[in-house]
Design a protein around this motif. Structure first.
Motif, mmCIF file in Angstrom:
data_model
loop_
_atom_site.group_PDB
_atom_site.id
_atom_site.type_symbol
_atom_site.label_atom_id
_atom_site.label_comp_id
_atom_site.label_asym_id
_atom_site.label_seq_id
_atom_site.Cartn_x
_atom_site.Cartn_y
_atom_site.Cartn_z
ATOM 1 N N THR A 208 -55.294 -44.881 -18.711
ATOM 2 C CA THR A 208 -54.467 -45.738 -18.573
ATOM 3 C C THR A 208 -54.548 -46.349 -17.102
ATOM 4 O O THR A 208 -54.364 -47.125 -16.907
ATOM 5 C CB THR A 208 -53.259 -43.593 -17.973
ATOM 6 N N ASP B 19 -46.501 -41.594 -23.766
ATOM 7 C CA ASP B 19 -48.377 -42.852 -23.681
ATOM 8 C C ASP B 19 -48.647 -41.227 -23.366
ATOM 9 O O ASP B 19 -50.418 -41.169 -23.654
ATOM 10 C CB ASP B 19 -47.633 -42.974 -22.636
ATOM 11 N N SER C 46 -54.971 -51.878 -25.411
ATOM 12 C CA SER C 46 -53.490 -51.422 -24.510
ATOM 13 C C SER C 46 -54.837 -49.670 -24.151
ATOM 14 O O SER C 46 -55.802 -49.354 -24.315
ATOM 15 C CB SER C 46 -53.156 -50.542 -25.702
ATOM 16 N N THR C 47 -53.723 -48.892 -23.685
ATOM 17 C CA THR C 47 -54.426 -47.406 -23.242
ATOM 18 C C THR C 47 -54.995 -47.076 -24.306
ATOM 19 O O THR C 47 -55.923 -46.466 -24.070
ATOM 20 C CB THR C 47 -52.993 -46.807 -22.402
ATOM 21 N N ALA D 288 -56.470 -49.207 -18.009
ATOM 22 C CA ALA D 288 -55.351 -50.243 -18.657
ATOM 23 C C ALA D 288 -54.246 -51.121 -17.391
ATOM 24 O O ALA D 288 -54.423 -52.782 -17.695
ATOM 25 C CB ALA D 288 -54.730 -50.422 -19.600
ATOM 26 N N GLY E 226 -55.432 -57.924 -23.958
ATOM 27 C CA GLY E 226 -54.248 -57.291 -24.358
ATOM 28 C C GLY E 226 -54.642 -55.791 -25.257
ATOM 29 O O GLY E 226 -54.234 -55.409 -25.958
ATOM 30 N N ALA F 88 -48.924 -53.936 -26.709
ATOM 31 C CA ALA F 88 -49.554 -54.634 -25.533
ATOM 32 C C ALA F 88 -50.328 -56.437 -25.573
ATOM 33 O O ALA F 88 -50.219 -57.034 -25.153
ATOM 34 C CB ALA F 88 -50.876 -54.189 -25.219
ATOM 35 N N GLN F 89 -50.634 -56.727 -26.998
ATOM 36 C CA GLN F 89 -50.924 -57.637 -27.335
ATOM 37 C C GLN F 89 -50.553 -58.657 -27.320
ATOM 38 O O GLN F 89 -49.897 -60.175 -26.857
ATOM 39 C CB GLN F 89 -52.239 -57.574 -28.548
ATOM 40 N N GLU G 13 -51.116 -55.138 -31.651
ATOM 41 C CA GLU G 13 -51.092 -54.252 -30.872
ATOM 42 C C GLU G 13 -49.494 -54.579 -29.571
ATOM 43 O O GLU G 13 -49.948 -56.216 -29.723
ATOM 44 C CB GLU G 13 -51.941 -53.774 -29.670
ATOM 45 N N THR H 267 -56.430 -48.180 -26.882
ATOM 46 C CA THR H 267 -57.785 -48.456 -27.679
ATOM 47 C C THR H 267 -58.352 -48.008 -26.605
ATOM 48 O O THR H 267 -59.659 -48.017 -26.342
ATOM 49 C CB THR H 267 -57.860 -50.260 -27.300
#
Length: 353
Positions: free
Chosen positions: A32, A300, A46-47, A35, A44, A213-214, A211, A49
């Motif tokens: 976290t 999360d 994410s946490t 990220a 992109g 985030a992406q 994703e 990944t």
């Protein structure tokens, strides 16, 4: 008279879980924090990944004697915490999200999901000779929402940790590629009215990039209007995860040799039902923003801990043995996402949406 166990004996099972839960939690916290750096955000990543990557590093470098006491807690994180995380994912969504993008965008999401997963199964098993589990996990990650979809699909297909890790790796590779390719594609398509409108390109992005985030990274690189449409379209696509899991479970339950096993009863993924229920409650009775924000943070953390636990149980050797075929399948699906996304954007009636 009931026999009552001494307190130390009653607490022992819970204490036995603590080392693994603490280790997964620490890795989730590190992911976290990482990220929030500029480089993962630009790519992109994410946490989720980062959590599985950190878990794989620790799981493969730490001595077995050190990891052994953590086995029970890691197993709990991979199963129960994962399912709870998927249920709580519903607090991010509501059925009103559908109205914001229009039914044409919902149709595009459904088209992308269905066709991509079917193509993954067809090409993966028939052309590339991948095991059914591998093809399904890669297909789910590409078709729906990346690592979160892989995590949610794994219990239904009864997949191993190394198979999950391989599927997540493909999402990382081609989702990262999309963060660079899509802004260039938008610039190259400025003369195409049906694609160059920020809102339409945002819908295309949300319907085809792996994703969340992406999707955010691509939308912010293009235009604020594109970012808004992309995120809402992506959230609608995520909402399709629950009916997808229920349908997949029903289909696998009907197969006499489902997922290379013998006959079995219909496996209902109750966490998918919970996901639908939470989404419905959030639609009818929207949560107060402070409570909703707290639940999103908790979710999360749960998903990141589950990802870290999967990484801890994954051996690099098993991933290496998978070879290039999973990556090739993911590449073919990446091309399919672009093709079906562009075709749907061109033919569906977005002008009236």
């Amino acid at each position: 008279m009931l026999l009552q166990l001494p307190t130390p004996l009653r607490l022992r099972p819970a204490i036995h879980l603590l080392p693994g839960l603490l280790l997964a939690g620490l890795l989730a916290a590190a992911a976290t924090w990482s990220a929030q750096w500029s480089l993962p955000g630009t790519l992109g990543l994410s946490t989720l990944t980062l959590a599985i990557l950190l878990g794989m590093v620790v799981g493969n470098l730490a001595p077995a004697a050190v990891l052994a006491p953590s086995a029970a807690g890691i197993q709990l994180a991979k199963q129960q915490l994962l399912r709870l995380g998927i249920v709580l994912y519903g607090v991010r969504l509501s059925l009103t999200d559908v109205a914001q993008v229009g039914w044409a965008a919902v149709a595009l999401d459904a088209l992308v999901l269905t066709s991509t997963f079917l193509v993954a199964c067809l090409l993966g098993m028939k052309l590339l000779r991948l095991p059914m589990r591998d093809a399904m996990l890669i297909g789910a990650g590409s078709a729906i929402c990346g690592a979160a979809a892989v995590l949610a699909t794994a219990p239904v297909t009864r997949s191993r940790a190394d198979q999950v890790a391989v599927a997540v790796a493909t999402v990382v590779v081609f989702g990262t590629l999309a963060t660079f390719l899509y802004p260039w594609l938008y610039g190259a398509a400025l003369h195409l009215e049906w694609l160059a409108q920020p809102r339409l390109f945002g819908i295309f992005t949300g319907a085809t990039v792996h994703e969340v985030a992406q999707v955010v990274a691509v939308g912010q690189a293009v235009d604020p209007a594109a970012a808004d449409a992309a995120v809402v379209t992506k959230m609608v696509r995520v909402m399709l995860l629950a009916p997808f899991l229920l349908t997949l479970s029903w289909w696998l339950g009907r197969q006499h040799t489902a997922v290379e096993e013998g006959p079995r009863r219909l496996h209902i993924p109750w966490f998918a039902v919970g996901f639908i229920a939470v989404t419905g409650v959030n639609t009818l009775w929207p949560l107060a923003e402070p409570l909703r924000a707290a639940l999103v943070q908790l979710d999360d953390a749960l998903l990141a801990a589950a990802m870290a636990a999967l990484g801890l149980g994954t051996r690099i050797g098993a991933v290496r043995e998978a070879g290039l075929r999973p990556l090739l399948l993911a590449a073919l699906l990446f091309g399919w996402l672009l093709l079906v996304g562009l075709a749907g954007l061109y033919w569906l009636p977005f002008g009236s949406a």
